[in-house]
Design a protein around this motif. Structure first.
Motif, PDB file in Angstrom:
ATOM      1  N   THR B  92       0.845  -1.188   0.000  1.00  0.00           N
ATOM      2  CA  THR B  92       0.000   0.000   0.000  1.00  0.00           C
ATOM      3  C   THR B  92       0.885   1.244   0.000  1.00  0.00           C
ATOM      4  O   THR B  92       2.091   1.171   0.229  1.00  0.00           O
ATOM      5  CB  THR B  92      -0.894   0.044   1.245  1.00  0.00           C
ATOM      6  N   LYS B 139      -5.239   8.201  -0.147  1.00  0.00           N
ATOM      7  CA  LYS B 139      -4.883   6.971  -0.871  1.00  0.00           C
ATOM      8  C   LYS B 139      -4.063   6.024  -0.008  1.00  0.00           C
ATOM      9  O   LYS B 139      -3.538   5.033  -0.514  1.00  0.00           O
ATOM     10  CB  LYS B 139      -4.047   7.328  -2.111  1.00  0.00           C
ATOM     11  N   ASP B 142      -4.442   2.351  -0.482  1.00  0.00           N
ATOM     12  CA  ASP B 142      -4.491   1.778  -1.832  1.00  0.00           C
ATOM     13  C   ASP B 142      -3.165   1.109  -2.162  1.00  0.00           C
ATOM     14  O   ASP B 142      -2.112   1.529  -1.702  1.00  0.00           O
ATOM     15  CB  ASP B 142      -4.761   2.891  -2.860  1.00  0.00           C
ATOM     16  N   ASN B 146      -2.305   0.501  -7.999  1.00  0.00           N
ATOM     17  CA  ASN B 146      -3.622   1.013  -8.390  1.00  0.00           C
ATOM     18  C   ASN B 146      -3.661   2.533  -8.541  1.00  0.00           C
ATOM     19  O   ASN B 146      -4.701   3.093  -8.861  1.00  0.00           O
ATOM     20  CB  ASN B 146      -4.684   0.591  -7.365  1.00  0.00           C
TER      21      ASN B 146
END
Lengths: 298, 252, 304
Positions: B92, B139, B142, B146
């Motif tokens: 991430t 984010k 994420d 991505n």
């Protein structure tokens, strides 16, 4: 002094036998290295496919009492066909960058082939026709076994044929182009999938001969052969340098000779310990193999 | 603070960098430009220790860096970004920053186990503020793969900043960016400098180089051909010839 | 009932074996040495409880440390090479270990019975559980205690920074090195941890099987060790657990009615899985979907 000479002669004898038998390792190593060169991936099924090819050859021998040379040809063809199937089920549809998945799929195929053989033969070893069984050539102090000489000659012939295909035909050019510059080759209109499949077939043809030869010189065919041959093939590939055909040939002969020398010096129980220790040291201190370029790929 | 003295790098027979002398001062933005294949990226890789130098020496804050592996150079205060983005795609955004916290201060202020396992409130706060600065706060969870292209570029910059460097090597950070994104990058680079970081900028995009740098060094075939302020470089004849002359105007 | 306890023990031990490979695989390296570490653990623990009359717990801990020490010692040279080279180097190591035990003979008379490793004949007298009157359910609990411990430790460190560091090395070594990670240290640490875990597995195996010989520890066992995490997926320790349950539980033991067809089926299942789910059963997408589904928050993001 006399003892020393006897020792020396026997040692020479084991080196000669080892070198001759090592030519089958060289063939298996070439097969691994061909596939690795084309796809930068490992095909763990390769040795099993070679042994399976020899089994098909044996069927022809047992049921149609075919000539030994025909047995070799059938073994080779069968193994080539299995090579194609392995490509289709283990590489063709798995994402190119997923090395683990392809590796594991070939391990699955290895189990599958082994288990099918075990199922059909009830896991019992079968006698394989020996060619030139008893013939031998006397060279004074040392002598050369006829069957090993045949094995050696067959290896040299198949290697020569392979090198001809690789360096003198359009197919070979495409194969080499794909292995060196995958994307560029595609842009030049080369069908990568077809070229890869062909590489598997060619490697398979070679493997079938190696499998039949191993069986012929050992005298029996057994599913127990696959694991040791797989390990030997990997060792030869790595020692020779990934993707190097001359390297695989020399490494195959070296491994064959080293094995026999340690067999002579330390006996059958300890032989492999020394061969493997040697390999470990070699790998760690000369990681690119005999002829390997300075690459460290997965 | 960073000095390259006669740095040379040969790959086989190819002379990638040849006797390069560069001196970057504390808290400046120093540009390194040159045509394709002139040895810019190799220079970055030499400074951060991915390749060893063939000859010459690299001195950082009075300390010779010879023989230091990349991770020790990072601890000494040199961080970098990559020309072709090299994030950890399956981690991430938060984890990408967390793994990069390897500055001397982080290594010495925490015990081995605490660093290995824990996220202290202090660590968390610092990562949050970097995310805030990089406009990636929403984010955090994420996967890096991505993110949109611009966000990935920002994350690369953020990851380098997370190591709290004193010198930041930016290897073509504007590659593939449009005009607005470059403008945004200019603000970020200035912001980093204002926070006390010295910046060595390797770049192709003239909009960025001319706007943001204090001094520029131009290299070609691994050798320095000119050095000066952006204005001086723009009017330098050898540079015109080697660089602007051979390219069809401003690439962006 | 006995059968199910035995099955549970096998599953537990194989989960430990799979997880020992899992740790190093997070750093992107594939080791076939796990069978070797497993063998070292099995023989060390067996020697301690049989020849030196140790209790199982200290024997197991020492066996784990010995296996870890070997992993550490071969990790330094072996991890200089990567990918296929490492695979072959670790095959070599694993086979050397196996052949060492194939040749090892260390017999002593304990309580009037001769016991100890007897080279080709194996090591036959590992009867700690029976001799101390442990019931099958107690042995099973004991095995699963360690399974739970190992799983928890890996799961926990995977959620912490350490997991991210291991995975960063696995995804891009150069980038990891450039952000200040000492990749050699990380890989050797992972190898050592894997060795220690495999050592625990081996120690448990020796005592539940009561008999070990070199044929237990072939390349095939090393292949199983990496097969579990690959099939299960490298996103979660539960993938490995699931893979072991499917293979050992359902395939090997559950479908006994199929006879040797189930071994053929095993190959087919591996090939199918890799074609349909190349990232394993618990791949990135599945894990993300599960997390979203469970509304499970991983890290404290600012706007959590």
């Amino acid at each position: 002094m006399e003892d020393f000479w006897i020792e020396a002669i026997e040692l020479t004898q084991s080196v000669i036998d080892g070198l001759l038998f090592g030519s089958t390792y060289a063939l298996i190593g070439i097969g691994f290295t061909l596939i690795f060169g084309a796809m930068h991936k490992l095909n763990m099924t390769y040795a099993a496919a070679s042994i399976a090819g020899a089994y098909v050859g044996l069927v022809v021998f047992v049921f149609f009492s075919a000539h030994p040379l025909l047995v070799f040809a059938v073994s080779s063809l069968a193994s080539g066909l299995i090579g194609l199937l392995v490509y289709l089920i283990c590489f063709r549809f798995i994402p190119v960058n997923n090395h683990l998945a392809a590796l594991m799929a070939t391990v699955g195929a290895l189990f599958f082939i082994d288990e099918v053989i075990i199922h059909i033969t009830n896991a019992s070893p079968l006698a394989f026709p020996a060619l030139f069984g008893a013939a031998s050539f006397d060279l004074g102090a040392v002598w050369i076994r006829g069957d090993l000489l045949f094995v050696f000659a067959a290896s040299v012939a198949s290697t020569a044929a392979l090198l001809y295909v690789l360096y003198r035909t359009r197919l070979g050019l495409a194969t080499r182009a794909v292995s060196q510059q995958n994307v560029a080759a595609q842009l030049c209109g080369i069908d990568v999938h077809r070229t890869n499949a062909t590489t598997f077939v060619v490697a398979g043809l070679l493997g079938g001969i190696a499998g039949a030869m191993t069986a012929a010189s050992v005298g029996v065919l057994s599913p127990l052969l696959t694991l040791p041959i797989t390990v030997k093939g990997l060792i030869v590939t790595v020692v020779g340098g990934l993707g190097s055909i001359p390297g695989a040939i020399i490494a195959g002969l070296m491994v064959g000779a080293a094995e026999n020398v340690f067999l002579y010096l330390r006996g059958v129980n300890e032989r492999d310990i020394y061969v493997l220790l040697l390999l470990f040291v070699f790998l760690v201190f000369r990681p690119n193999g005999i002829f390997g370029k300075s690459i460290n790929r997965d | 603070m960073l000095e390259l003295k006669g740095v040379t790098k040969r790959f086989g027979g190819v002379q990638a960098v040849n006797g390069l002398d560069i001196s970057v001062a504390e808290n400046e933005i120093f540009g390194l430009i040159g045509p394709n294949g002139s040895g810019k990226s190799t220079t970055v890789n030499l400074i951060c220790g991915i390749y060893p130098v063939t000859a010459g020496e690299i001195v950082f804050n009075g300390k010779n860096l010879a023989g230091l592996p990349p991770h020790k150079r990072l601890r000494a205060g040199i961080a970098r970004t990559f020309q072709n983005i090299r994030l950890f795609p399956n981690l991430t955004v938060w984890q990408n920053l967390l793994v990069a916290r390897n500055s001397m201060e982080d290594v010495h202020s925490q015990s081995f186990l605490a660093r290995w396992l824990g996220e202290t409130r202090h660590t968390r706060g610092e990562i949050e503020s970097i995310l805030e600065f990089s406009d990636l706060a929403d984010k955090a969870d994420d996967l890096a793969s991505n993110l949109a292209f611009g966000e990935q570029r920002r994350l690369e910059l953020a990851r380098a900043a997370a190591a709290k460097p004193r010198l930041l090597l930016l290897d073509e950070p504007a590659a593939g960016m449009n005009r607005e994104e470059v403008q945004d990058l200019i603000h970020r680079v200035r912001g980093l400098r204002d926070s006390g970081i010295t910046i060595l900028l390797v770049e192709h995009v003239m909009q960025l180089v001319m706007n943001v740098t204090d001094r520029i060094c131009v290299i070609n075939f691994g050798q320095k051909i000119a050095q000066g302020t952006p204005d001086e470089i723009q009017n330098h004849s050898a540079v015109q010839e080697a660089y602007f002359g051979t390219t069809a105007g401003d690439p962006d | 009932m006995e059968f199910y306890f035995g099955l549970a023990q096998i599953i537990g031990i194989h989960v430990i074996l799979g997880l020992s490979a899992y740790v190093l695989m997070l750093t992107g390296q594939l080791s076939l040495a796990q069978a070797g570490f497993f063998a070292i653990g099995a023989y060390s623990a067996g020697i301690l409880t049989v020849l030196f009359q140790f209790h199982i717990v200290p024997a197991l801990i020492i066996a784990s440390l010995v296996a870890g020490l070997f992993a550490f010692l071969i990790g330094f040279p072996a991890l200089r090479v990567r990918g296929l080279m490492l695979v072959v180097a670790t095959i070599a190591f694993s086979e050397v270990v196996r052949l060492f035990f194939f040749n090892l003979s260390w017999r002593k008379t304990i309580d009037g019975i001769e016991a100890g490793p007897d080279s080709t004949n194996g090591f036959r007298e590992i009867r700690f559980f029976a001799a101390n009157g442990w019931e099958p359910y107690q042995v099973t609990l004991f095995v699963w205690l360690f399974v739970a411990l190992v799983m928890f430790l890996i799961w926990w460190s995977d959620r912490a920074r350490s997991g991210a560091v291991l995975r960063a090395v696995g995804e891009d070594e150069l980038a990891a090195h450039s952000v200040g990670i000492n990749i050699t240290a990380v890989k050797v640490a992972a190898m050592t941890a894997g060795g220690m875990i495999a050592g625990i597995g081996g120690a448990l195996y020796a005592h539940t099987a009561t008999y070990v010989d070199h044929l237990t520890f072939t390349i095939l066992l090393g292949t199983f060790a990496i097969a579990y995490p690959i099939l299960g997926g490298l996103r979660s320790v539960f993938g490995t657990l699931l893979a072991v349950v499917l293979i050992q539980g359902v395939l090997v033991e559950g479908l006994r009615a199929l006879g040797d067809w189930r071994n053929i089926l095993f190959g087919v299942i591996i090939i199918l899985t890799m074609n349909l789910k190349p990232g394993g059963l618990f791949d990135t997408q599945t894990v993300q979907a599960l997390r979203k589904g469970l509304a499970f928050r991983d890290k404290g993001a600012p706007n959590a």
